[in-house]
Scaffold this motif. Structure first.
Motif, mmCIF file in Angstrom:
data_model
loop_
_atom_site.group_PDB
_atom_site.id
_atom_site.type_symbol
_atom_site.label_atom_id
_atom_site.label_comp_id
_atom_site.label_asym_id
_atom_site.label_seq_id
_atom_site.Cartn_x
_atom_site.Cartn_y
_atom_site.Cartn_z
ATOM 1 N N ARG A 69 39.920 46.794 39.181
ATOM 2 C CA ARG A 69 39.972 45.440 38.511
ATOM 3 C C ARG A 69 39.124 45.270 37.488
ATOM 4 N NH1 ARG A 69 41.390 40.406 42.780
ATOM 5 N NH2 ARG A 69 43.682 41.596 43.511
ATOM 6 N N ASN B 275 37.147 42.424 35.257
ATOM 7 C CA ASN B 275 37.114 41.280 35.405
ATOM 8 C C ASN B 275 36.799 40.466 34.027
ATOM 9 O OD1 ASN B 275 37.841 40.290 38.317
ATOM 10 N ND2 ASN B 275 36.296 42.219 38.646
ATOM 11 N N PHE C 261 36.972 36.694 31.927
ATOM 12 C CA PHE C 261 37.869 35.358 31.420
ATOM 13 C C PHE C 261 38.382 35.418 30.084
ATOM 14 C CE2 PHE C 261 37.880 32.365 35.212
ATOM 15 C CZ PHE C 261 36.780 33.240 35.958
ATOM 16 N N TYR C 262 39.477 35.489 29.919
ATOM 17 C CA TYR C 262 40.287 35.126 28.491
ATOM 18 C C TYR C 262 41.653 34.847 28.845
ATOM 19 C CZ TYR C 262 40.305 35.048 23.641
ATOM 20 O OH TYR C 262 40.482 34.736 22.299
ATOM 21 N N ASN D 209 42.922 36.599 34.875
ATOM 22 C CA ASN D 209 41.548 36.764 34.368
ATOM 23 C C ASN D 209 40.757 38.200 34.898
ATOM 24 O OD1 ASN D 209 41.025 34.675 32.538
ATOM 25 N ND2 ASN D 209 41.390 33.278 34.567
ATOM 26 N N TYR D 210 41.807 38.841 35.245
ATOM 27 C CA TYR D 210 41.280 40.312 35.590
ATOM 28 C C TYR D 210 42.498 41.001 35.282
ATOM 29 C CZ TYR D 210 43.576 39.941 39.920
ATOM 30 O OH TYR D 210 44.759 39.765 40.840
ATOM 31 N N ASP E 197 29.670 41.737 31.618
ATOM 32 C CA ASP E 197 29.883 42.640 32.877
ATOM 33 C C ASP E 197 31.083 42.564 33.554
ATOM 34 O OD1 ASP E 197 29.574 43.996 35.298
ATOM 35 O OD2 ASP E 197 27.764 42.393 35.890
ATOM 36 N N ARG F 281 32.316 43.663 36.137
ATOM 37 C CA ARG F 281 32.423 43.753 37.475
ATOM 38 C C ARG F 281 33.678 44.564 38.091
ATOM 39 N NH1 ARG F 281 33.519 38.721 38.525
ATOM 40 N NH2 ARG F 281 33.373 37.545 36.437
ATOM 41 N N TYR F 282 33.712 45.754 37.660
ATOM 42 C CA TYR F 282 34.886 46.478 38.198
ATOM 43 C C TYR F 282 34.835 46.790 39.677
ATOM 44 C CZ TYR F 282 36.390 48.427 33.561
ATOM 45 O OH TYR F 282 37.171 48.577 32.384
ATOM 46 N N TYR F 283 35.874 46.526 40.605
ATOM 47 C CA TYR F 283 35.994 46.953 41.793
ATOM 48 C C TYR F 283 37.308 47.593 42.071
ATOM 49 C CZ TYR F 283 38.144 42.820 43.701
ATOM 50 O OH TYR F 283 39.143 41.726 43.968
#
Lengths: 475, 488
Positions: free
Chosen positions: A79, A81, A83-84, A90-91, A269, A271-273
């Motif tokens: 994912r 992440n 916000f848009y 939002n991911y 950032d 925040r890929y996971y």
């Protein structure tokens, strides 16, 4: 003074031509009223879950194999992440840690040589929706029809030295992806999007300079222009002793220059996971080999073979193999018994003209080889004239009609009733005494007029050679 | 007939035998709800009209021809059930206990809800819960807490507190909850009912508003073990809309509820060095061990592995996933939207600030932090590694034991406000329940005795993935001992 060289790497997004979206069963078709191709999954409704479209995975692997990539043993998604509003969850579901294809290369003929361009990776991800800024009301509306459409992102290594190399590479890539049927790669329509990473360094240097990323490149022409302009800008800055800012820039095609969008310091950032909703998929070697076996014969090999088998002029071969569908139509029609050069002439002439006139892409062709071949037979047998053949061909192209049925229904078959022909010839001769006299006095042109009159009287459905023969006999 | 005291299967049987009609059962349920809701507040939304219509429709079907060919498929026909409010129900408000979704009406139902409705069960309403399932007491619900039917001064547990209390109070035949770190089992223990967290992947998560996707699982809260098995029988089904749900061999769960534990190897875990068990809980555990031993099981003491890492690993991973799962609540597409925002980031900020409660914000902040650049390796990845280690340790434990017996929670139901200002203490009370979520294995909480205040004690049996039948075997035995056998 230092001389600088340009180093370019590409990030190419290609929309895959699957029937349905990457994680739900909504259609991927273009057009449609805003948000008509959506469901709870691709609009990010609470509680909904993605289910991977296997066909997209297959197409991505096929492209990877055609580009000599290493295919991952397992497919894993991550994912990303941010916000848009174009992104309903939002991911974005993408691949960071385990891209589906790694390394790879593409050989491109350039200036009489073959140059190899190396790839970094290819990964699979979902497209976003579209924001529509309504100036009059000052509101922003969202259309999620494109949200969830499958994309592959092809990332090259920094291996290009010029816009010319980049365009040659992209043309070659387009051909390969088109032959696989993975995408139509139309850069204007947005089914292929190219971002250019560019840096400059002293000629022959080893270290890469600070790069910028250029977006909003809507044509090959824009790509070339942007590469040229951005190298100029960077070189100039360095020559003035300034430094390059690592940033994303937006190309303005009209003004032939670019503007910074956001600098890397302000970069998000993500925040890929690992995406927990999609289990790892083992990609068995047998499955990968099955895909490899199903890969088509690509353009260059096919051109060589067609040249060898049918002895066509080089231009014919080039045009016929440009699109896989045209080459397929050619070979199938020839296989049915069509004379190769005649088949080629029809494709290069009438077919391409109609495709252009009606703006029909090759994959939307309705024309079948069987119909095409039967039309050629009718022409060969003299059952139709060249003019009616074109008329019938037009209907075959537009509506996929059967040529024999169409000719019969529309009364287009050549008149073979000798009695009627003789009668008509006689009548034309009686009605055009002056022309007869002209002809008899040696004016050859008068015969042409008489042929025309007879054809007209027969509604164009006669074999003009036969008419000429009959007229001559009477005169 | 005292309908509200009957189990789901007893109700189903009475309906099938024609001793009572479905409209009568549904009416009785709603009068029970009316008489108790004011003091308990188990429900957030009632579906009275649709339930009554459904009852009439089903009754007609039952009386004409029975569409439920196999008898075991018709066991729940006409039985009223309640659903936790984080499971989507088509046309029925689904709030997650949050102001964010106060007016959200889904256009689709969760897979679990569809299966139960297809099996003829009647949905009566949506139950209260901690906001977005973040909590252990229902105190974080933005609509106010649920009270424990055994003692209204005490919490019902959470986050499926509304579901557990509704079953305990007889406001429904059974209920569905969700369990990410104990949210079915702990309230079941506090309210004196049976609660099962099925194996991850056994039950569809489609329509379950995600907390931590890699651990969330829906499951039954029921009056007894047989009801639990009957509900699981209906909802344990692969769902094409949930890629993490798995196809399994069909199993007869009811058949496992005979309480035969002969030869079963059971590991008895009596807690962690740092966690003080309430003496009555420790006592119940010992007696349960004795019961199982006397019934022919091989009971041995066992030290649960990595207990000190359980809660930190769980909260790191759960918050990380939650922070991402809750990104979609942004005021743009549905849910709460601030009306005064001046631009996009303002809209995000205000909508989320105004609509999310403090515990939600805490977990989003924690989760965002552990996924951030520079902290990912240090926290998220480390927790992921710990999870792998824990899984391996449990896998090896399950080669020696068929079941692990331990308390569901260290104490019986606390009073309201017991954790206020001490979030960590609340997190720490999940010690015994989170292993099943981290490993994906099934676990059941079954009532076993009471403490000095008359509050129910819940004991937990954990087992290997997809071996729910073993859980039912053990739980059925403990249940007999509690009901008819010796006093505990």
């Amino acid at each position: 003074m230092t001389t600088y060289e340009t180093v370019v790497g590409l990030e190419i997004h290609v929309e895959l031509s699957t029937e349905s979206k990457l994680f739900c069963s909504c259609p991927t078709a273009f057009g449609g009223r805003p948000n008509s191709h959506t469901c709870p999954v691709c609009t990010g409704m609470p509680g909904t879950l993605p289910v991977l479209n296997r066909r997209a995975l297959e197409l991505a692997v096929a492209v990877g194999l055609a580009l000599h990539c290493h295919i991952a043993e397992v497919s894993v998604f991550d994912r990303k992440n941010y916000f848009y509003p174009d992104n309903p969850q939002n991911y974005q579901i993408s691949q960071l840690y385990h891209p589906i294809c790694q390394e790879g290369y593409l050989d491109v003929p350039l200036d009489g040589e073959v140059k190899r361009f190396c790839l970094q990776e290819i990964h699979l991800e979902e497209d976003a929706g579209k924001l529509i800024h309504d100036e009059s009301s000052g509101r922003t509306l969202i259309d999620y029809n494109r949200a969830g459409v499958p994309l592959i992102e092809i990332v090259t290594k920094p291996v290009f030295g010029s816009g010319r190399e980049v365009v040659a590479f992209l043309e070659e890539l387009k051909g390969i992806i088109g032959y696989i049927g993975a995408s139509d790669c139309r850069i204007q329509e947005g089914s292929m999007r190219v971002d250019v990473n560019l840096s400059v360094r002293p000629l022959g240097g080893r270290e890469l300079g600070t790069r910028t990323e250029m977006k909003n490149l809507a044509s090959f022409h824009a790509i070339c222009a942007a590469i040229q302009e951005e190298s100029r800008r960077q070189t100039e800055l360095l020559a003035q002793g300034e430094t390059i800012r690592m940033e994303t820039r937006r190309w303005d095609e009209g003004k032939n220059c670019s503007y910074p969008m956001r600098s890397k310091e302000e970069q998000r950032d993500y925040r890929y996971y690992p995406e927990p909703d999609i289990p790892r998929i083992e990609m068995s070697r047998e499955w990968v080999e099955d895909i490899r076996r199903s890969l088509p014969e690509f353009r260059r090999e096919r051109a060589k073979r067609i040249q060898r088998m049918y002895a066509l002029p080089e231009l014919d071969v080039t045009i016929l193999t440009e699109e896989r569908e045209l080459a397929d139509l050619f070979e199938m029609t020839v296989a049915l018994g069509g004379q190769p050069k005649k088949v080629s002439n029809w494709i290069m002439g009438e077919l391409l003209r109609l495709m252009k006139e009606y703006n029909v892409p090759p994959r939307a062709l309705k024309l079948s080889a069987d119909h095409f071949f039967r039309l050629l037979c009718m022409l060969e047998d003299g059952r139709i004239t060249q003019t009616t053949a074109k008329e019938i061909f037009g209907s075959m192209f537009r509506h996929g009609v059967d040529p024999e049925e169409f000719a019969a229904e529309h009364d287009l078959l050549v008149e073979r009733d000798e009695e009627l022909l003789t009668e008509t010839v006689q009548r034309v001769l009686t009605e055009n005494e002056k022309s007869v006299a002209d002809y008899l006095s040696g004016k050859e042109k008068a015969l042409g007029f008489l042929v025309g009159q007879t054809m007209k009287a027969l509604g164009g459905k006669a074999d003009p050679n036969r008419v000429r023969e009959l007229l001559k006999r009477r005169l | 007939m005292q309908l509200e005291q009957m189990s789901a299967l007893e109700l189903g049987e009475a309906i099938a035998a024609g001793r009572v009609t479905i409209p009568e059962v549904v009416s009785a349920t709603f009068s029970e709800i009316r008489s108790r809701e004011e003091s308990l507040h188990c429900f957030l939304t009632l579906a009275e009209q649709s339930a009554r219509q459904q009852a009439v429709r089903l009754q007609a079907i039952v009386e004409s021809e029975n569409p439920f060919e196999k008898p075991e498929e018709g066991l729940l026909v006409g039985v009223p059930f309640a659903v936790k409010d984080n499971l989507c129900t088509k046309g029925l408000r689904t709030t997650c206990g949050s102001a964010m979704l106060e007016h959200f009406v889904p256009t689709y139902s969760a897979g679990v809800v569809n299966l139960l409705e297809k099996a003829g069960a009647v949905l009566v309403g949506k139950t209260n819960m901690d906001e977005f399932a973040f909590g252990s007491t229902t105190e974080t619900s933005c609509f106010g807490p649920t009270r424990n039917p055994i003692d209204p001064e005490r919490v019902p547990g959470g986050s499926s507190g509304g579901s557990a209390a509704a079953v305990a109070a007889g406001e429904c035949g059974f209920a569905i909850g969700t369990d990410t770190g104990g949210s079915i089992r702990q309230p079941a223990a506090y309210c004196g009912v049976v609660g099962l967290k099925p194996t991850y992947g056994l039950v569809s998560r489609y329509g379950l508003i995600a907390y931590a996707s890699s651990m969330d699982q829906a499951g039954p809260l029921t009056r007894d073990v047989r009801d639990c098995a009957a509900v699981l029988q209906v909802i344990a089904k692969k769902d094409g809309l949930d890629s993490t749900s798995v196809e399994t061999e069909p199993k007869d769960y009811l058949k496992a509820c005979v309480g035969d534990v002969r030869g079963l190897r059971i590991g008895l875990a009596d807690g962690a060095p740092d966690t003080k068990l309430q003496p009555e809980v420790a006592g119940a555990l010992e007696r349960a061990g004795d019961c199982l031993r006397e019934a022919g099981a091989e009971v041995e003491r066992v030290q649960l592995p990595y207990l000190e890492y359980m809660v930190p690993a769980y909260y790191t991973l759960a918050c990380a996933e939650a922070s991402s799962n809750l990104e979609r609540f942004d005021g743009v597409k549905y849910g709460y939207r601030d009306k005064t925002a001046r631009n996009l980031s303002d809209l995000y900020e205000r909508s989320r600030t105004e609509a999310f409660g403090p515990e939600v914000k805490r977990r989003i902040l924690l989760g965002t932090y552990v996924l951030s650049a520079g902290f990912y390796d240090q926290y998220y990845l480390k927790a992921l590694k710990a999870r792998r280690k824990i899984k391996e340790a449990y896998d090896s434990l399950y080669t020696q034991y068929d079941l692990i017996l331990c308390p569901t929670a260290p104490t019986t139901a606390p009073k309201f406000g017991a954790y206020s200002g001490d979030t960590l203490a609340m997190y720490q009370s999940d010690l015994f329940t989170v292993p099943a979520n981290l490993t994906g294995c099934p676990a059941i909480s079954v009532p076993f005795g009471e403490d000095a205040d008359g509050l129910p004690i819940g004991l937990q049996l954990m087992g290997r993935a997809f071996e729910e039948p073993l859980l039912f075997q053990g739980a059925a035995l403990l249940e007999t001992e509690r009901k008819g056998g010796r006093s505990v």
